[in-house]
Design an enzyme around this catalytic site. Structure first.
Site, PDB file in Angstrom:
ATOM      1  N   CYS A   1      32.902  43.493  33.243  1.00  0.00           N
ATOM      2  CA  CYS A   1      33.681  44.518  32.534  1.00  0.00           C
ATOM      3  C   CYS A   1      32.748  45.485  31.812  1.00  0.00           C
ATOM      4  CB  CYS A   1      34.613  43.855  31.534  1.00  0.00           C
ATOM      5  SG  CYS A   1      33.741  42.678  30.478  1.00  0.00           S
TER       6      CYS A   1
ATOM      7  N   GLU B   1      41.052  41.978  26.003  1.00  0.00           N
ATOM      8  CA  GLU B   1      39.714  42.401  26.439  1.00  0.00           C
ATOM      9  C   GLU B   1      39.869  42.832  27.892  1.00  0.00           C
ATOM     10  OE1 GLU B   1      37.249  42.739  24.598  1.00  0.00           O
ATOM     11  OE2 GLU B   1      37.496  41.373  22.911  1.00  0.00           O
TER      12      GLU B   1
ATOM     13  N   LYS C   1      45.341  29.160  29.858  1.00  0.00           N
ATOM     14  CA  LYS C   1      45.699  29.428  31.266  1.00  0.00           C
ATOM     15  C   LYS C   1      44.474  30.051  31.909  1.00  0.00           C
ATOM     16  CE  LYS C   1      46.848  32.127  34.153  1.00  0.00           C
ATOM     17  NZ  LYS C   1      46.111  32.162  35.445  1.00  0.00           N
TER      18      LYS C   1
ATOM     19  N   GLU D   1      37.795  51.488  37.592  1.00  0.00           N
ATOM     20  CA  GLU D   1      36.900  50.331  37.579  1.00  0.00           C
ATOM     21  C   GLU D   1      36.868  49.730  38.987  1.00  0.00           C
ATOM     22  OE1 GLU D   1      38.154  46.639  35.631  1.00  0.00           O
ATOM     23  OE2 GLU D   1      36.250  46.699  34.558  1.00  0.00           O
TER      24      GLU D   1
HETATM   25  P1  NAD Z   1      43.500  39.754  36.166  1.00  0.00           P
HETATM   26  O1  NAD Z   1      44.036  40.654  35.098  1.00  0.00           O
HETATM   27  O2  NAD Z   1      44.014  39.859  37.532  1.00  0.00           O
HETATM   28  O3  NAD Z   1      43.735  38.225  35.736  1.00  0.00           O
HETATM   29  C1  NAD Z   1      43.271  37.711  34.500  1.00  0.00           C
HETATM   30  C2  NAD Z   1      44.106  36.494  34.135  1.00  0.00           C
HETATM   31  O4  NAD Z   1      45.452  36.912  33.885  1.00  0.00           O
HETATM   32  C3  NAD Z   1      44.191  35.443  35.255  1.00  0.00           C
HETATM   33  O5  NAD Z   1      44.159  34.162  34.660  1.00  0.00           O
HETATM   34  C4  NAD Z   1      45.558  35.733  35.862  1.00  0.00           C
HETATM   35  O6  NAD Z   1      46.121  34.612  36.493  1.00  0.00           O
HETATM   36  C5  NAD Z   1      46.358  36.125  34.623  1.00  0.00           C
HETATM   37  N1  NAD Z   1      47.566  36.907  34.880  1.00  0.00           N
HETATM   38  C6  NAD Z   1      47.867  37.667  35.967  1.00  0.00           C
HETATM   39  N2  NAD Z   1      49.106  38.208  35.834  1.00  0.00           N
HETATM   40  C7  NAD Z   1      49.589  37.789  34.640  1.00  0.00           C
HETATM   41  C8  NAD Z   1      50.805  38.024  33.919  1.00  0.00           C
HETATM   42  N3  NAD Z   1      51.773  38.796  34.417  1.00  0.00           N
HETATM   43  N4  NAD Z   1      50.964  37.441  32.715  1.00  0.00           N
HETATM   44  C9  NAD Z   1      49.986  36.688  32.165  1.00  0.00           C
HETATM   45  N5  NAD Z   1      48.812  36.418  32.804  1.00  0.00           N
HETATM   46  C10 NAD Z   1      48.620  36.969  34.019  1.00  0.00           C
HETATM   47  O7  NAD Z   1      41.918  39.930  36.081  1.00  0.00           O
HETATM   48  P2  NAD Z   1      40.813  39.262  37.026  1.00  0.00           P
HETATM   49  O8  NAD Z   1      40.891  39.916  38.364  1.00  0.00           O
HETATM   50  O9  NAD Z   1      40.903  37.778  36.921  1.00  0.00           O
HETATM   51  O10 NAD Z   1      39.467  39.725  36.271  1.00  0.00           O
HETATM   52  C11 NAD Z   1      38.881  40.972  36.449  1.00  0.00           C
HETATM   53  C12 NAD Z   1      39.278  41.928  35.347  1.00  0.00           C
HETATM   54  O11 NAD Z   1      38.958  41.372  34.077  1.00  0.00           O
HETATM   55  C13 NAD Z   1      38.526  43.253  35.387  1.00  0.00           C
HETATM   56  O12 NAD Z   1      39.403  44.315  35.194  1.00  0.00           O
HETATM   57  C14 NAD Z   1      37.562  43.156  34.210  1.00  0.00           C
HETATM   58  O13 NAD Z   1      37.158  44.380  33.677  1.00  0.00           O
HETATM   59  C15 NAD Z   1      38.319  42.347  33.251  1.00  0.00           C
HETATM   60  N6  NAD Z   1      37.397  41.685  32.314  1.00  0.00           N
HETATM   61  C16 NAD Z   1      37.312  42.142  31.028  1.00  0.00           C
HETATM   62  C17 NAD Z   1      36.425  41.567  30.138  1.00  0.00           C
HETATM   63  C18 NAD Z   1      36.322  42.024  28.706  1.00  0.00           C
HETATM   64  O14 NAD Z   1      35.838  41.256  27.877  1.00  0.00           O
HETATM   65  N7  NAD Z   1      36.752  43.223  28.359  1.00  0.00           N
HETATM   66  C19 NAD Z   1      35.614  40.523  30.556  1.00  0.00           C
HETATM   67  C20 NAD Z   1      35.715  40.081  31.875  1.00  0.00           C
HETATM   68  C21 NAD Z   1      36.631  40.675  32.739  1.00  0.00           C
END
Ligand code: NAD
Length: 473
Positions: A278, A244, A169, A378
């Site tokens: 991140c 992550e 997804k 963050e």
């Molecule tokens: P997000 O959590 O909003 O979304 C991530 C994914 O989860 C998307 O595909 C989204 O559609 C999906 N999602 C949303 N709600 C969901 C639910 N209820 N159930 C299952 N899936 C769901 O994050 P974002 O805004 O896309 O990305 C930014 C965030 O990602 C930041 O907080 C960043 O720190 C984190 N990030 C972490 C790493 C790491 O390796 N630790 C790497 C990159 C980004």
């Protein structure tokens, strides 16, 4: 303007059951550049069924068969590097150097997984038992927008190396990258159902994958808030979960640091991926007696930092991915000012001379205390906090005083001293005088930055379960 109206299930591009159309933007222009037809919960179920059927045979493939698949996938994705680079620039706004790295990373991770698999022992001995590392089953792989193609390929590579099948997804905001990667992976000619890609909303498709009893494992990269909700949902069926999540990484500048090297490195660590990383080093800890000197060097360095058109090779900070993200960053800059932090570079609004696009000014605050909102939460944009400290003990304490623990940086002329400080930092990765990535080393967070590790043998084992066989040896 492109319409993406197919998802990928059971080896075929199919029209989703879901009918919602979602706009795709160029963040540098704010123009709509495409539309994607989103999958729904029914599509997610179909994808899970296909992955479940395929698991019966994929789980029994040999190591060399899987290595061959990974190499074909690598070649197919590498052949699309230029197309992927274009999409990353257009749809995400990554500056040239970053965009090129991301486009290459997507194929490199497939080769890295093949290398790890080559040396991995699935069978070992414990006392009188034979221990077999067995693939978990169907893996649900959920990715964010800040490196969508890389996360799709990296998670799929590891799942497949372990012998799992996958339902992916991707972020709904990165559908052009997803289309290109899907077409490439299709050309690699894997058996039907090994991987399925269903772009849809998190609350529907993501939630369905997290809840479905036929999904054995979730590997999620994204925000801490969503990670927690996935963990809650997945607990009902006791799925194995790798998360992550976010970070608030400290950059500990020791009192002996050479600022000619430390300042450019700290600024790069903070502004990497336009601040949408991140692992960005967003809390810069500086000895108080050298604070004025450090601030002056930071001002020079930020003045040289070009924010704007991602296609200009001199740009290192591109736009925020969306209007929502732009507004979020603006709000944090306002909060920093209101809480009494002192702006030494940047501030609210767009960079000078830019009046469209979700661009922000590369911003650095000083006089930040570690209790301020901008030091705790963050921001996910190019907004950095300089925090003064007295002695090294205090620096370590401030560094660890955060709910996160993804990455940290230690900068010093004395490697042994930096090593000692690094050993006391609560983070999954600590980088001493470098920003280099090591794909063989585990990656992941302490505390609320996540659960589990990706990359290398630790990454493969996150898709495996040990099984002990007694009386067979
Ligand atoms: P997000 O959590 O909003 O979304 C991530 C994914 O989860 C998307 O595909 C989204 O559609 C999906 N999602 C949303 N709600 C969901 C639910 N209820 N159930 C299952 N899936 C769901 O994050 P974002 O805004 O896309 O990305 C930014 C965030 O990602 C930041 O907080 C960043 O720190 C984190 N990030 C972490 C790493 C790491 O390796 N630790 C790497 C990159 C980004």
């Amino acid at each position: 303007m492109q319409l993406i109206d197919k998802i990928y299930i059971d080896g075929q591009f199919v029209t989703p059951h879901g009918s919602e159309l979602f706009d795709l933007f160029n963040p540098a222009t704010e123009q709509v550049i495409g539309r994607v037809r989103l999958a729904d919960a029914q599509d997610a179920q179909d994808a899970i069924s296909a992955a479940k059927r395929a698991f019966a045979s994929v789980s029994r493939t040999t190591k060399s068969e899987r290595i061959a698949m990974l190499k074909r996938m690598h070649e197919a994705v590498a052949a699309k590097e230029d197309e992927l680079y274009e999409a990353i620039t257009e749809e995400y706004g990554a500056p040239v150097s970053r965009g090129r790295w991301m486009a290459q990373h997507a194929s490199n991770v497939l080769l890295e997984a093949a290398k790890v698999l080559q040396d991995y022992a699935f069978t070992r001995r414990a006392g009188t038992a034979e221990v077999v590392m067995q693939p978990l089953g169907v893996a649900g792989l959920i990715t964010p927008w800040n490196s969508n193609a890389g996360f799709i390929c990296g998670k799929l590579a590891t799942a497949l190396a372990a012998g799992c099948t996958a339902v992916i997804k991707p972020s709904e905001m990165s559908a052009i990258q997803t289309r290109i990667v899907t077409e490439a992976l299709h050309e690699a000619g894997l058996p039907a159902g090994v991987f399925n890609i269903v772009t849809g909303r998190g609350e529907t498709v993501g939630a369905q994958i997290s809840a479905h009893p036929d999904v054995a494992k979730i590997s999620f990269t994204g925000s801490t808030a969503v990670g927690k909700s996935i963990l809650r949902t997945a607990s009902e069926t006791l799925k194995r979960v790798t998360l992550e999540l976010g970070g608030k990484s400290p950059v500990i500048v020791l009192d002996d640091a050479n600022f000619d090297e430390a300042v450019p490195l700290a600024i790069q660590a903070g502004f990497m991926n336009s601040g949408q990383a991140c692992i960005a080093g967003t809390r810069i800890l500086v000895p108080r007696e050298r604070l004025a000197e450090f601030e002056a060097r930071v001002q020079q360095e930020v003045a040289l930092t070009q924010a704007g058109d991602p296609r200009d090779p001199n740009t290192t900070v591109g736009p925020m991915v969306s209007q929502k993200q732009w507004e979020r960053v603006q709000r944090y800059i306002r909060i920093g000012i209101d809480e009494g932090a002192r702006l030494i570079a940047g501030g609210e609004g767009r960079p000078d001379g830019i009046d469209a696009g979700w661009f922000v000014r590369p911003t650095v605050f000083s006089d930040v205390t570690n209790t301020m909102t901008i030091a705790r939460e963050e921001i996910f944009g190019p907004v950095l906090s300089i925090i003064g400290y007295g002695d090294t003990e205090e620096a370590i304490a401030i560094g660890n005083d955060t709910p996160y623990g993804l990455q940290a940086y230690v900068l010093s002329r004395d490697k042994a001293r930096a090593h000692e400080v690094a050993s006391r930092i609560e983070a999954g990765r600590v980088l001493v005088n470098t920003l280099a990535h090591e794909p063989a080393a585990p990656f992941g967070g302490f505390k609320q930055s996540g659960i589990g590790r990706e990359y290398g043998t630790f990454g493969i084992e996150a898709f495996l379960e040990p099984k002990s066989l007694l009386g067979v040896l």
